[in-house]
Scaffold this motif. Structure first.
Motif, mmCIF file in Angstrom:
data_model
loop_
_atom_site.group_PDB
_atom_site.id
_atom_site.type_symbol
_atom_site.label_atom_id
_atom_site.label_comp_id
_atom_site.label_asym_id
_atom_site.label_seq_id
_atom_site.Cartn_x
_atom_site.Cartn_y
_atom_site.Cartn_z
ATOM 1 N N ASP A 163 0.851 -1.195 0.000
ATOM 2 C CA ASP A 163 0.000 0.000 0.000
ATOM 3 C C ASP A 163 0.891 1.251 0.000
ATOM 4 O O ASP A 163 2.118 1.166 0.015
ATOM 5 C CB ASP A 163 -0.967 -0.016 1.182
ATOM 6 C CG ASP A 163 -0.279 0.017 2.544
ATOM 7 O OD1 ASP A 163 0.842 0.567 2.672
ATOM 8 O OD2 ASP A 163 -0.878 -0.505 3.511
ATOM 9 N N GLU A 164 0.260 2.410 -0.021
ATOM 10 C CA GLU A 164 1.028 3.668 -0.107
ATOM 11 C C GLU A 164 1.987 3.850 1.070
ATOM 12 O O GLU A 164 3.092 4.357 0.905
ATOM 13 C CB GLU A 164 0.086 4.870 -0.229
ATOM 14 C CG GLU A 164 -0.553 5.006 -1.591
ATOM 15 C CD GLU A 164 0.472 5.080 -2.724
ATOM 16 O OE1 GLU A 164 1.480 5.817 -2.600
ATOM 17 O OE2 GLU A 164 0.278 4.385 -3.735
ATOM 18 N N ASN A 165 1.578 3.464 2.271
ATOM 19 C CA ASN A 165 2.465 3.579 3.435
ATOM 20 C C ASN A 165 3.692 2.687 3.277
ATOM 21 O O ASN A 165 4.812 3.096 3.612
ATOM 22 C CB ASN A 165 1.726 3.224 4.724
ATOM 23 C CG ASN A 165 0.690 4.257 5.098
ATOM 24 O OD1 ASN A 165 0.827 5.439 4.788
ATOM 25 N ND2 ASN A 165 -0.363 3.819 5.761
ATOM 26 N N GLN A 166 3.491 1.482 2.769
ATOM 27 C CA GLN A 166 4.615 0.575 2.559
ATOM 28 C C GLN A 166 5.540 1.106 1.458
ATOM 29 O O GLN A 166 6.767 1.033 1.596
ATOM 30 C CB GLN A 166 4.112 -0.831 2.205
ATOM 31 C CG GLN A 166 3.434 -1.524 3.376
ATOM 32 C CD GLN A 166 2.679 -2.758 2.935
ATOM 33 O OE1 GLN A 166 1.753 -2.673 2.119
ATOM 34 N NE2 GLN A 166 3.069 -3.904 3.468
ATOM 35 N N GLU A 210 5.972 4.221 0.649
ATOM 36 C CA GLU A 210 6.672 5.365 1.215
ATOM 37 C C GLU A 210 7.810 4.898 2.135
ATOM 38 O O GLU A 210 8.901 5.477 2.130
ATOM 39 C CB GLU A 210 5.698 6.245 1.988
ATOM 40 C CG GLU A 210 6.331 7.516 2.496
ATOM 41 C CD GLU A 210 5.318 8.448 3.129
ATOM 42 O OE1 GLU A 210 5.653 9.007 4.187
ATOM 43 O OE2 GLU A 210 4.222 8.622 2.562
ATOM 44 N N ARG A 211 7.568 3.837 2.899
ATOM 45 C CA ARG A 211 8.611 3.311 3.790
ATOM 46 C C ARG A 211 9.798 2.793 2.971
ATOM 47 O O ARG A 211 10.955 2.975 3.356
ATOM 48 C CB ARG A 211 8.038 2.209 4.689
ATOM 49 C CG ARG A 211 9.044 1.609 5.647
ATOM 50 C CD ARG A 211 9.530 2.606 6.693
ATOM 51 N NE ARG A 211 10.422 1.957 7.633
ATOM 52 C CZ ARG A 211 11.542 2.487 8.085
ATOM 53 N NH1 ARG A 211 11.899 3.706 7.732
ATOM 54 N NH2 ARG A 211 12.312 1.831 8.915
ATOM 55 N N THR A 225 11.793 5.749 2.064
ATOM 56 C CA THR A 225 12.488 6.257 3.242
ATOM 57 C C THR A 225 13.716 5.404 3.571
ATOM 58 O O THR A 225 14.750 5.927 3.979
ATOM 59 C CB THR A 225 11.535 6.272 4.460
ATOM 60 O OG1 THR A 225 10.426 7.114 4.154
ATOM 61 C CG2 THR A 225 12.227 6.765 5.710
ATOM 62 N N ASP A 259 9.342 -3.911 8.518
ATOM 63 C CA ASP A 259 8.462 -2.751 8.387
ATOM 64 C C ASP A 259 7.582 -2.770 7.151
ATOM 65 O O ASP A 259 6.477 -2.237 7.169
ATOM 66 C CB ASP A 259 9.292 -1.460 8.345
ATOM 67 C CG ASP A 259 10.122 -1.253 9.600
ATOM 68 O OD1 ASP A 259 9.911 -1.965 10.600
ATOM 69 O OD2 ASP A 259 11.004 -0.370 9.568
#
Length: 133
Positions: free
Chosen positions: A41-44, A46-47, A50, A99
């Motif tokens: 997903d978008e959070n993954q 983005e991680r 990062t 993560d």
């Protein structure tokens, strides 16, 4: 989880395979090879950025992309020059598995190791060895 038909596509979240022109090449599976509920997903995503992974240039299977095309980059990747910062590589692999891919214990992992002409066994690794047909 092991009997889920979509699981076969996500068996190799991280691969270490050096190409000829770099000391160490790391890949982490992108959405191109992750069906349905296994997609990041978008959070993954983005991680992953990062953590420093280079993003794939294709996320969706499409007729425009032919896997033999040299511009086809379906996975996240990083290239490391010599001397390889193995501590950083290990930290990156652990953070990515924990993560992003939500691997919280080594029992959730399997390994495949191979050389040019044969498969390699690593009994001291402490992980299940994935047998290939």
């Amino acid at each position: 989880m092991k009997n889920d038909p979509g699981r076969a596509a996500v068996r190799r979240p991280i691969r270490h395979q050096p190409p000829r022109d770099v000391a160490w090449h790391l890949e982490a599976v992108g959405n191109y090879y992750r069906p349905g509920k296994w997609r990041l997903d978008e959070n993954q995503l983005e991680r992953m950025a990062t953590l420093g992974w280079v993003r794939p240039n294709v996320d969706e299977p499409s007729p425009e992309w032919i896997e033999s095309d040299p511009d086809f980059v379906p996975n996240f990747f990083l290239d490391a020059a010599a001397p390889v910062p193995f501590r950083r590589v290990a930290e990156l692999a652990v953070a990515t598995l924990r993560d992003v891919y939500r691997i919280h214990h080594p029992v959730m992992l399997e390994y495949t190791a191979f050389g040019r002409d044969s498969r390699i066994k690593v009994p001291t690794l402490g992980l299940l060895r994935r047998l290939q047909k």
